[in-house]
Design an enzyme around this catalytic site. Structure first.
Site, PDB file in Angstrom:
ATOM      1  N   ASP A 183       3.249  -4.729   4.913  1.00  0.00           N
ATOM      2  CA  ASP A 183       2.018  -4.004   4.574  1.00  0.00           C
ATOM      3  C   ASP A 183       1.105  -4.887   3.722  1.00  0.00           C
ATOM      4  OD1 ASP A 183       2.598  -1.683   5.919  1.00  0.00           O
ATOM      5  OD2 ASP A 183       3.375  -0.617   4.181  1.00  0.00           O
TER       6      ASP A 183
ATOM      7  N   GLU B 262       3.042 -11.232  11.753  1.00  0.00           N
ATOM      8  CA  GLU B 262       3.046 -10.095  10.816  1.00  0.00           C
ATOM      9  C   GLU B 262       2.661  -8.784  11.502  1.00  0.00           C
ATOM     10  OE1 GLU B 262       1.830 -10.770   6.795  1.00  0.00           O
ATOM     11  OE2 GLU B 262       2.158 -12.933   6.982  1.00  0.00           O
TER      12      GLU B 262
END
Length: 380
Positions: A240, A363
């Site tokens: 995140d 990611e």
């Protein structure tokens, strides 16, 4: 956009831009060509205090907010996104989860030297057969007295060759899926730890990337990050935060490509005038500027939610998705504006287009970001 920033944020932007122009830009093309890691540049960034931008000062960092962190990654990536991602990984994927889940002992042994730039960190989740399905990882961690024995392989590890410290996700319980994963702090010097060769990548070539091989690597139990079974939560928390960094990398790269396109359009002449005078070129530049600014606002919004202590995974996913989408469009248009010259290595937009693609992959791929966004919407 600058009118939305504080005086401190503007000062950091000025400092890092000046540094990037003076210390990074002169060697960008050569390092890309040679796949050369920017060792001295990273040392200088550490001296500036930017290897732990968000880490509290008492833990070795600069103690700044996440918007400032995004600015740092943007300004580095505007000149060289390889440098940007090296710094982003150390900040977001390594320092942040250690700060959140680490013990005081782990803060002292790992977080402080990482934030100070005395150590470099890497994050190991992906495996050769496990990418987007992170919960399906097979690297094992078996308890053996006061240690765990780690066995398996990790793939596409940014900073893999050059790091001292690695956060490695491994399965401690085969019967559980996400709750059977634990996180470990692993030193490169531990027995059974090996690195593969540097991968030959399309872009971001000055940033190293390799496989990590764990052959019965013995890791002290005190090096577990969080509790047994917390590994998936550690990984998702890190990602995140990391998505804000990758969004910033993409935005900085888009800004750099836009600036190159503007500069070139003013000096390239066709039909007796600069191509900047043609409406077709002007419309391209206008769209490039609009997309870059919109991505920046979206990312700063995610950063501010993180700083305020609110959940930000939804906003970070949107920022990362949109920024990686627009940087491909902006870089492609920058090449188009350069015409045939844009296809040559003599001009930086050729490298920028190659560098842009990976932001849609690492990611969390763009497909995964859309899944996260949709699930958050449907479960609200």
């Amino acid at each position: 956009m600058d009118h939305l920033l504080t005086e401190q944020q503007l000062e950091v932007k000025h400092v890092i831009r000046e540094f990037a122009e003076k210390e990074i830009r002169p060697t960008v093309a050569e390092r890309d060509e040679k796949s050369q890691f920017p060792t001295e540049i990273i040392k200088q960034i550490a001296d500036l205090g930017f290897m732990g931008v968000n880490t509290p000062e008492e833990l070795g960092g600069a103690g700044m907010d996440t918007v400032t962190y995004a600015i740092v990654i943007e300004e580095l990536s505007r000149v060289d996104p390889s440098v940007g991602v090296i710094v982003s990984v150390n900040n977001s994927l390594v320092c942040y989860p250690i700060q959140k889940f680490g013990t005081p002992d782990q803060h002292a042994r790992y977080l402080k030297p990482l934030a100070e730039g005395k150590l470099l960190g890497a994050f190991c989740l992906t495996e050769p057969g496990v990418g987007s399905d992170a919960a399906g990882l097979t690297t094992s961690a078996v308890k053996d007295g006061d240690d765990y024995i780690l066995t398996g392989e990790k793939a596409f590890i940014t900073n893999g060759l050059m790091s001292d410290t690695y956060i490695i996700m491994a399965r401690t319980d085969k019967a559980q899926k996400t709750k059977g994963i634990s996180a470990f702090m692993v030193d490169a010097t531990m027995p059974g730890f090996k690195r593969g060769p540097n991968e030959k990548k399309m872009g971001i070539r000055s940033s190293d990337c390799c496989m990590i091989i764990l052959e019965e690597c013995r890791v002290p139990a005190k090096n577990m990050l969080g509790k047994e079974g917390d590994g998936f939560k550690v990984a998702m928390t890190a990602l995140d935060s990391g998505r804000i960094g990758i969004a910033a990398q993409a935005i900085g790269l888009a800004q750099g490509a836009l600036e190159e396109a503007v500069k070139y359009s003013k000096i390239r002449e066709q039909f007796g005038q600069a191509i900047a005078e043609f409406q077709a070129t002007q419309f391209k530049l206008a769209d490039m500027e609009m997309m870059t600014e919109a991505a920046r606002l979206l990312n700063y919004s995610a950063a501010r939610r993180k700083d305020s202590g609110q959940r930000f995974s939804h906003e970070a996913a949107m920022a990362k998705l949109y920024a990686s989408d627009i940087v491909m469009k902006v870089a492609m248009e920058a090449v188009q504006i350069h015409g045939g010259n844009g296809y040559l290595k003599d001009f930086p937009v050729e490298r920028m287009l190659r560098d842009a693609k990976v932001t849609e992959i690492y990611e969390g791929t763009s497909e995964i970001q859309r899944t996260i966004i949709a699930r958050n919407l449907l479960n609200a």
